[in-house]
Write a protein that holds these residues in place. Structure first.
Motif, mmCIF file in Angstrom:
data_model
loop_
_atom_site.group_PDB
_atom_site.id
_atom_site.type_symbol
_atom_site.label_atom_id
_atom_site.label_comp_id
_atom_site.label_asym_id
_atom_site.label_seq_id
_atom_site.Cartn_x
_atom_site.Cartn_y
_atom_site.Cartn_z
ATOM 1 N N GLN A 113 0.775 -1.518 -0.287
ATOM 2 C CA GLN A 113 0.049 0.107 0.022
ATOM 3 C C GLN A 113 1.628 1.279 -0.448
ATOM 4 O OE1 GLN A 113 -3.561 -0.460 0.181
ATOM 5 N NE2 GLN A 113 -2.439 -2.571 -0.695
ATOM 6 N N ARG A 114 1.913 1.085 0.748
ATOM 7 C CA ARG A 114 2.755 2.218 0.404
ATOM 8 C C ARG A 114 3.395 2.399 -0.385
ATOM 9 N NH1 ARG A 114 8.355 1.901 4.118
ATOM 10 N NH2 ARG A 114 6.852 2.330 5.559
ATOM 11 N N MET A 115 3.548 1.353 -1.778
ATOM 12 C CA MET A 115 4.276 1.619 -2.832
ATOM 13 C C MET A 115 3.524 2.430 -3.670
ATOM 14 S SD MET A 115 6.609 -1.642 -3.564
ATOM 15 C CE MET A 115 5.734 -2.956 -3.206
ATOM 16 N N ILE A 116 2.273 1.764 -3.742
ATOM 17 C CA ILE A 116 0.895 2.514 -4.523
ATOM 18 C C ILE A 116 0.997 3.378 -3.992
ATOM 19 C CG2 ILE A 116 -1.350 2.295 -4.821
ATOM 20 C CD1 ILE A 116 -1.297 -0.670 -4.524
ATOM 21 N N LEU A 117 0.918 4.428 -2.785
ATOM 22 C CA LEU A 117 0.343 5.704 -2.419
ATOM 23 C C LEU A 117 1.478 6.354 -3.262
ATOM 24 C CD1 LEU A 117 -0.966 7.990 -0.960
ATOM 25 C CD2 LEU A 117 0.404 6.784 0.621
ATOM 26 N N GLN A 118 3.215 5.753 -2.700
ATOM 27 C CA GLN A 118 4.302 6.699 -3.252
ATOM 28 C C GLN A 118 4.264 6.985 -5.007
ATOM 29 O OE1 GLN A 118 6.866 3.754 -1.187
ATOM 30 N NE2 GLN A 118 7.538 5.192 0.568
ATOM 31 N N THR A 119 4.077 5.637 -5.361
ATOM 32 C CA THR A 119 4.197 5.722 -7.015
ATOM 33 C C THR A 119 3.171 6.469 -7.226
ATOM 34 O OG1 THR A 119 4.143 3.529 -6.926
ATOM 35 C CG2 THR A 119 4.020 4.140 -9.275
ATOM 36 N N VAL A 120 1.931 6.815 -7.027
ATOM 37 C CA VAL A 120 0.688 7.584 -7.432
ATOM 38 C C VAL A 120 1.436 9.035 -7.340
ATOM 39 C CG1 VAL A 120 -1.630 8.576 -6.796
ATOM 40 C CG2 VAL A 120 -1.241 6.362 -7.415
ATOM 41 N N LEU A 121 2.331 9.663 -5.838
ATOM 42 C CA LEU A 121 2.214 10.840 -5.497
ATOM 43 C C LEU A 121 2.766 11.512 -7.016
ATOM 44 C CD1 LEU A 121 2.838 10.926 -1.992
ATOM 45 C CD2 LEU A 121 0.947 11.884 -3.485
ATOM 46 N N ALA A 122 4.197 10.050 -7.089
ATOM 47 C CA ALA A 122 5.576 9.820 -7.780
ATOM 48 C C ALA A 122 5.235 10.657 -9.200
ATOM 49 C CB ALA A 122 6.357 8.881 -8.114
ATOM 50 N N ALA A 123 3.999 10.369 -9.787
ATOM 51 C CA ALA A 123 3.740 9.918 -11.382
ATOM 52 C C ALA A 123 3.331 11.644 -11.481
ATOM 53 C CB ALA A 123 1.693 9.932 -11.667
ATOM 54 N N GLY A 124 2.928 12.687 -9.940
ATOM 55 C CA GLY A 124 2.140 14.109 -10.401
ATOM 56 C C GLY A 124 3.968 14.717 -10.453
ATOM 57 N N GLY A 125 5.140 13.846 -10.367
ATOM 58 C CA GLY A 125 6.434 15.002 -10.720
ATOM 59 C C GLY A 125 6.674 15.031 -9.272
ATOM 60 N N ASP A 126 6.883 13.756 -8.280
ATOM 61 C CA ASP A 126 7.719 14.073 -6.735
ATOM 62 C C ASP A 126 8.777 13.074 -7.335
ATOM 63 O OD1 ASP A 126 8.458 13.863 -4.302
ATOM 64 O OD2 ASP A 126 6.914 14.527 -3.506
ATOM 65 N N THR A 127 9.798 13.326 -7.533
ATOM 66 C CA THR A 127 10.697 13.024 -7.307
ATOM 67 C C THR A 127 11.392 12.207 -6.302
ATOM 68 O OG1 THR A 127 12.802 14.734 -7.111
ATOM 69 C CG2 THR A 127 11.990 14.385 -9.498
ATOM 70 N N GLU A 128 11.160 12.664 -4.533
ATOM 71 C CA GLU A 128 11.569 12.503 -3.517
ATOM 72 C C GLU A 128 10.211 11.323 -3.963
ATOM 73 O OE1 GLU A 128 13.894 12.671 -1.422
ATOM 74 O OE2 GLU A 128 14.894 14.079 -3.083
ATOM 75 N N ARG A 129 9.593 11.411 -3.883
ATOM 76 C CA ARG A 129 8.437 10.270 -3.982
ATOM 77 C C ARG A 129 8.839 9.075 -4.851
ATOM 78 N NH1 ARG A 129 5.861 10.473 0.802
ATOM 79 N NH2 ARG A 129 5.013 11.841 1.192
ATOM 80 N N LEU A 130 9.324 9.036 -5.373
ATOM 81 C CA LEU A 130 9.511 8.023 -7.144
ATOM 82 C C LEU A 130 10.845 7.647 -6.222
ATOM 83 C CD1 LEU A 130 10.292 7.179 -9.381
ATOM 84 C CD2 LEU A 130 11.082 8.957 -10.528
ATOM 85 N N LYS A 131 11.676 8.094 -5.819
ATOM 86 C CA LYS A 131 13.101 7.645 -4.699
ATOM 87 C C LYS A 131 12.395 6.415 -3.931
ATOM 88 C CE LYS A 131 16.759 10.895 -6.432
ATOM 89 N NZ LYS A 131 17.524 11.217 -5.581
ATOM 90 N N ALA A 132 11.238 7.168 -3.318
ATOM 91 C CA ALA A 132 10.924 6.278 -2.002
ATOM 92 C C ALA A 132 10.019 5.044 -2.531
ATOM 93 C CB ALA A 132 10.038 7.417 -0.536
ATOM 94 N N ALA A 133 9.931 5.049 -3.563
ATOM 95 C CA ALA A 133 8.983 3.804 -4.123
ATOM 96 C C ALA A 133 9.747 3.445 -4.828
ATOM 97 C CB ALA A 133 8.060 4.403 -5.249
ATOM 98 N N GLN A 134 10.783 3.512 -5.512
ATOM 99 C CA GLN A 134 11.539 2.802 -5.706
ATOM 100 C C GLN A 134 12.704 1.807 -4.200
ATOM 101 O OE1 GLN A 134 13.779 5.746 -8.085
ATOM 102 N NE2 GLN A 134 13.541 4.603 -9.805
#
Length: 227
Positions: A37-58
Motif C-alpha cells: 500500500q505504501r508503494m502504491i501511494l508513493q507511486t501515485v504521488l511520484a506520477a505527479g512529478g515528486d522525485t523524492e516519492r519516486l526514489k522512496a517507491a523504488q
C-alpha cells in the motif's frame, strides 16, 4: 530446522538485509501488506512529478522484493508439513504467487515509466491502483498461511516440551522412592548407616528441586499455549 520465530543472531545470514534480519516470518509476511500500500501511494504521488516519492517507491519495491525472496526461501528450511502449506499457498491451483509476481512487475513498469516519462504511464498507474484489493487479499492469504505454520510448530514444540516434563517428573518420582528406601535402610543400619543416610538426604533434596523445576516448566508450557 529453522524456526518461524525471530532468528537467533548466530543463525542470521550475513547477507540478509537489515530490514529482514530482525523480523519473524509472520511479521515479515504481514509487513508486505503495508509495503504494497505504501508503494502504491508513493507511486501515485511520484506520477505527479515528486522525485523524492519516486526514489522512496523504488526503495520500497526493493525492500518488498527482498522480503518476498526471503519468505519463499524459507520453504527449504521449515518442516515438511509447513513447507507444503506455504508451497500450496503460493504455487497451488489457487496460489497467490502469480498475483504477487504480477503486482511486482506492474510496479516496476510504473516506476520505469514515471522515470522516463512514458506515454503509457497514466494507464499503468490506473491499473496499479486497480490492483489494490487483489494484492491485499493475496498478501493476507500468505500471512495467514505463515501464521498457521508458526502456530502448528509452536503447538508441536509445546507438546514435546510437555512430554519431556512428564518424563522428568516420572524419573523424579522414582528417585524419591529410592531416596525414601535408602533413608529407611540407613535408619535400620544405625551407626553404620550414617554416611549412607547423608547420601540419601542429598538425593532427597535433589529430587525435591527437580520436582519444583518441572512444576515451573509445566506451568510455563501451559501458559504458552494460550499466548
Amino acid at each position: 530446522m529453522t524456526s518461524l520465530a525471530t532468528p537467533r543472531p548466530d543463525t542470521v545470514r550475513h547477507d540478509t538485509p537489515a530490514h529482514i534480519a530482525g523480523l519473524s516470518l509472520v511479521n515479515l509476511a504481514a509487513r508486505q501488506r503495508m509495503l504494497s500500500q505504501r508503494m502504491i501511494l508513493q507511486t501515485v504521488l511520484a506520477a505527479g512529478g515528486d522525485t523524492e516519492r519516486l526514489k522512496a517507491a523504488q526503495r520500497s519495491l526493493q525492500m518488498f522484493t527482498e522480503s518476498q525472496q526471503h519468505l519463499l526461501g524459507t520453504v527449504k528450511q521449515i518442516e515438511p508439513a509447513g513447507a507444503h502449506r506455504i508451497e500450496e499457498t503460493y504455487h497451488g491451483p489457487r496460489g497467490v504467487g502469480p498475483v504477487v509476481q504480477s503486482f511486482m512487475q506492474l510496479m516496476r513498469n510504473a516506476l520505469e515509466q514515471i522515470e522516463t516519462g512514458h506515454s503509457l504511464m497514466a494507464r499503468t498507474i490506473d491499473e496499479l491502483v486497480g490492483q489494490t484489493d487483489r494484492i491485499l487479499e493475496a498478501l493476507n492469504t500468505a500471512t495467514t498461511a505463515f501464521d498457521d505454520v508458526a502456530k502448528a510448530r509452536s503447538d508441536a514444540m509445546m507438546k514435546e516440551l510437555a512430554g519431556i516434563v512428564g518424563d522428568i517428573q516420572s524419573v523424579a518420582k522414582e528417585a524419591k522412592v529410592v531416596s525414601f528406601n535408602a533413608q529407611v535402610m540407613a535408619a535400620r543400619a544405625g551407626q553404620h548407616g550414617r554416611e549412607f543416610a547423608v547420601v540419601a538426604n542429598v538425593l532427597s533434596d535433589i529430587t525435591n528441586e527437580i520436582d519444583l523445576l518441572t512444576r515451573k516448566a509445566a506451568v510455563l508450557a501451559e501458559r504458552s499455549r494460550f499466548q
